[in-house]
Write a protein that holds these residues in place. Structure first.
Motif, PDB file in Angstrom:
ATOM      1  N   TYR A 276       0.850  -1.185   0.000  1.00 48.80           N
ATOM      2  CA  TYR A 276       0.000   0.000   0.000  1.00 48.80           C
ATOM      3  C   TYR A 276       0.886   1.236   0.000  1.00 48.80           C
ATOM      4  N   ASN A 277       0.609   2.151  -0.946  1.00 46.09           N
ATOM      5  CA  ASN A 277       1.339   3.408  -1.001  1.00 46.09           C
ATOM      6  C   ASN A 277       0.457   4.501  -0.393  1.00 46.09           C
ATOM      7  N   PRO A 278       0.783   4.951   0.817  1.00 45.89           N
ATOM      8  CA  PRO A 278      -0.068   5.969   1.468  1.00 45.89           C
ATOM      9  C   PRO A 278      -0.108   7.289   0.714  1.00 45.89           C
ATOM     10  N   LYS A 279       0.896   7.560  -0.114  1.00 47.89           N
ATOM     11  CA  LYS A 279       0.911   8.815  -0.868  1.00 47.89           C
ATOM     12  C   LYS A 279      -0.191   8.825  -1.925  1.00 47.89           C
ATOM     13  N   THR A 280      -0.353   7.717  -2.619  1.00 47.83           N
ATOM     14  CA  THR A 280      -1.363   7.626  -3.678  1.00 47.83           C
ATOM     15  C   THR A 280      -2.668   6.988  -3.187  1.00 47.83           C
ATOM     16  N   LYS A 281      -2.604   6.387  -1.990  1.00 44.98           N
ATOM     17  CA  LYS A 281      -3.746   5.668  -1.410  1.00 44.98           C
ATOM     18  C   LYS A 281      -4.221   4.549  -2.331  1.00 44.98           C
ATOM     19  N   THR A 282      -3.253   3.891  -2.955  1.00 44.57           N
ATOM     20  CA  THR A 282      -3.549   2.759  -3.833  1.00 44.57           C
ATOM     21  C   THR A 282      -2.703   1.560  -3.425  1.00 44.57           C
ATOM     22  N   PHE A 283      -3.137   0.387  -3.881  1.00 48.46           N
ATOM     23  CA  PHE A 283      -2.432  -0.865  -3.611  1.00 48.46           C
ATOM     24  C   PHE A 283      -1.668  -1.304  -4.864  1.00 48.46           C
ATOM     25  N   PHE A 284      -0.551  -1.995  -4.636  1.00 52.38           N
ATOM     26  CA  PHE A 284       0.250  -2.547  -5.718  1.00 52.38           C
ATOM     27  C   PHE A 284       0.308  -4.059  -5.525  1.00 52.38           C
ATOM     28  N   VAL A 285      -0.067  -4.807  -6.553  1.00 49.85           N
ATOM     29  CA  VAL A 285      -0.096  -6.269  -6.456  1.00 49.85           C
ATOM     30  C   VAL A 285       0.593  -6.869  -7.673  1.00 49.85           C
ATOM     31  N   THR A 286       1.199  -8.028  -7.460  1.00 47.47           N
ATOM     32  CA  THR A 286       1.864  -8.749  -8.543  1.00 47.47           C
ATOM     33  C   THR A 286       1.861 -10.227  -8.180  1.00 47.47           C
ATOM     34  N   GLY A 287       2.741 -10.989  -8.818  1.00 46.14           N
ATOM     35  CA  GLY A 287       2.832 -12.417  -8.540  1.00 46.14           C
ATOM     36  C   GLY A 287       4.242 -12.921  -8.704  1.00 46.14           C
ATOM     37  N   LYS A 288       4.425 -14.182  -8.446  1.00 46.82           N
ATOM     38  CA  LYS A 288       5.745 -14.806  -8.551  1.00 46.82           C
ATOM     39  C   LYS A 288       6.116 -14.954 -10.020  1.00 46.82           C
ATOM     40  N   ASN A 289       7.197 -14.286 -10.412  1.00 43.33           N
ATOM     41  CA  ASN A 289       7.676 -14.288 -11.799  1.00 43.33           C
ATOM     42  C   ASN A 289       6.690 -13.652 -12.777  1.00 43.33           C
ATOM     43  N   TRP A 290       5.905 -12.714 -12.293  1.00 48.56           N
ATOM     44  CA  TRP A 290       5.029 -11.950 -13.180  1.00 48.56           C
ATOM     45  C   TRP A 290       5.825 -10.830 -13.836  1.00 48.56           C
ATOM     46  N   ASP A 291       5.470 -10.526 -15.066  1.00 46.71           N
ATOM     47  CA  ASP A 291       6.166  -9.453 -15.782  1.00 46.71           C
ATOM     48  C   ASP A 291       5.440  -8.113 -15.635  1.00 46.71           C
ATOM     49  N   LYS A 292       4.388  -8.094 -14.823  1.00 49.57           N
ATOM     50  CA  LYS A 292       3.622  -6.858 -14.622  1.00 49.57           C
ATOM     51  C   LYS A 292       3.297  -6.677 -13.145  1.00 49.57           C
ATOM     52  N   MET A 293       3.201  -5.403 -12.759  1.00 51.95           N
ATOM     53  CA  MET A 293       2.690  -5.037 -11.448  1.00 51.95           C
ATOM     54  C   MET A 293       1.487  -4.139 -11.657  1.00 51.95           C
ATOM     55  N   PHE A 294       0.435  -4.356 -10.875  1.00 50.56           N
ATOM     56  CA  PHE A 294      -0.808  -3.616 -11.058  1.00 50.56           C
ATOM     57  C   PHE A 294      -1.041  -2.679  -9.871  1.00 50.56           C
ATOM     58  N   GLU A 295      -1.292  -1.420 -10.192  1.00 52.94           N
ATOM     59  CA  GLU A 295      -1.706  -0.457  -9.175  1.00 52.94           C
ATOM     60  C   GLU A 295      -3.229  -0.436  -9.186  1.00 52.94           C
ATOM     61  N   ILE A 296      -3.826  -0.740  -8.052  1.00 53.21           N
ATOM     62  CA  ILE A 296      -5.285  -0.822  -7.995  1.00 53.21           C
ATOM     63  C   ILE A 296      -5.838   0.052  -6.873  1.00 53.21           C
ATOM     64  N   LYS A 297      -7.059   0.457  -7.065  1.00 53.11           N
ATOM     65  CA  LYS A 297      -7.807   1.164  -6.017  1.00 53.11           C
ATOM     66  C   LYS A 297      -8.902   0.222  -5.556  1.00 53.11           C
ATOM     67  N   ILE A 298      -8.910  -0.089  -4.265  1.00 50.90           N
ATOM     68  CA  ILE A 298      -9.923  -0.982  -3.721  1.00 50.90           C
ATOM     69  C   ILE A 298     -11.155  -0.158  -3.357  1.00 50.90           C
ATOM     70  N   ASN A 299     -12.291  -0.568  -3.883  1.00 49.83           N
ATOM     71  CA  ASN A 299     -13.546   0.112  -3.634  1.00 49.83           C
ATOM     72  C   ASN A 299     -14.188  -0.465  -2.378  1.00 49.83           C
ATOM     73  N   GLN A 300     -14.235   0.313  -1.327  1.00 46.35           N
ATOM     74  CA  GLN A 300     -14.752  -0.160  -0.043  1.00 46.35           C
ATOM     75  C   GLN A 300     -16.286  -0.189  -0.051  1.00 46.35           C
TER      76      GLN A 300
END
Length: 361
Positions: free
Chosen positions: A337-361
């Protein structure tokens, strides 16, 4: 990495029950007293109270009974009076009941066990993809964490699914927008690096089987010390609440430890409704809650750190369709979680991409 090819739990449905009668004294024929199992249920929830009473088949004169739950005294009664205990503030999981019965100048101890489950049905969350960034396909991700708007990663040396080529366990400082590794510490093959957490200017990194946690200066990556786990166990994911470290061992248990010496302070057991949630993995502390990946599942769950109850869940299955199907690509893992952008960053094992997501509460 870990040798679990199939998980048998279903997040919201699996029920684990334990009979109270299985926890009685080993030699009941030698006992004068026992818990009245007929008034006990196998499972309770935090809104309930447990009624405790002792059977006195030989009509002994009882002076007093002291009751304990999980080795903590919760009350006492005179004679054969009944006792009630409110589960409201108790941690979820097995509740080991013990009665110290004092009678005619003697003492006898009887025990039993019940299970405290969650009374919460987890809320289903949704998300929106904000950005997609390149990521090192060779990184077998075990942990992610932001610190001062900078991303830090931990990798393990899991064997590739297709080529069988092992990765190299490491600690990394990364430019998340480009995927470029800015600083790195690598480990020898026998060290399997696991989750990380950054607290008081120090990076703590777990190891899978070594029973050790390595501590680094966050700015220089200079190794400061090695800490041993307070007992033998596997190391998986890690986070902190600004004071203490939280880490898990692949079960439903999250250990709360002192960052100076890794000695246990407390623990919680993770439950979704009436089910334990094993394989709790990568952890992230956000606004007083613990967010966690579930190993080999595309779920993120939101945990109440006070009692272990799962309060919400997020299905990230669609992200697998958006990363490239390269050799050795493995399961979803890694949440920051990046508190500056208030977004989450998720990826996987040996993934070639990282996704910045906003979780809708």
């Amino acid at each position: 990495m870990r040798k679990y090819n199939a998980l048998t739990f279903i997040l919201l449905a699996v029920v684990f029950t334990v009979s109270c009668t299985s926890c009685k004294n080993e030699n009941p024929s030698e006992s004068f007293f026992s818990f009245n199992e007929d008034v006990l249920k196998a499972q309770y929830n935090p809104k309930e109270s447990i009624k405790l009473e002792i059977l006195n088949t030989q009509n002994k004169k009882i002076d007093s009974i002291i009751y304990s739950i999980n080795d903590k005294k919760v009350g006492a009664v005179k004679g054969t009076d009944k006792f009630s205990f409110d589960f409201k503030d108790q941690k979820l999981g097995y509740q080991n009941l013990k009665a110290n019965i004092y009678f005619e100048g003697e003492k006898e101890v009887d025990s039993s066990r019940v299970e405290l489950i969650s009374d919460i049905t987890p809320k289903v969350l949704s998300y929106t993809i904000v950005n997609t960034y390149p990521h090192d396909h060779q990184a077998y991700i075990e942990g992610l964490e932001f610190y001062n708007d900078t991303l830090y990663e931990a990798t393990g040396n899991g064997a590739g699914n297709d080529t069988g080529i092992k990765g190299i366990s490491s600690l990394r400082k990364v430019d998340y927008k480009t995927g470029k590794v800015l600083k790195k510490v690598e480990y020898p093959e026998e060290i399997f690096g696991e989750g990380i957490s950054i607290l008081n200017g120090k990076i703590y990194q777990l190891t899978y089987k070594q029973n050790e946690c390595y501590v680094y200066d966050v700015n220089t990556f200079k190794k400061l010390k090695t800490l041993s786990y307070y007992k033998p166990m596997e190391g998986w994911g890690m986070t902190n609440d600004g004071k203490n470290l939280y880490y898990n061992d692949g079960s439903e248990k999250i250990h709360i430890v002192n960052p100076e010496n890794l000695q246990q302070i407390d623990y919680i057991n993770v439950y979704s409704a009436n089910s334990k949630v094993p394989y709790v993995n990568e952890l992230e502390w956000v606004d007083g809650k613990i967010y966690s990946n579930i190993y080999q599942r595309n779920f993120v769950i939101v945990i109440n750190p006070k009692n272990g109850a799962v309060e919400a869940m997020l299905d990230l299955s669609d992200l697998e369709k958006k990363r490239t199907k390269l050799a050795d690509v493995d399961v979803l893992n890694g949440i920051a979680y990046n508190p500056k952008t208030k977004t989450f960053f998720v990826t996987g094992k040996n993934w070639d991409k990282m996704f910045e997501i906003k979780i809708n509460q």
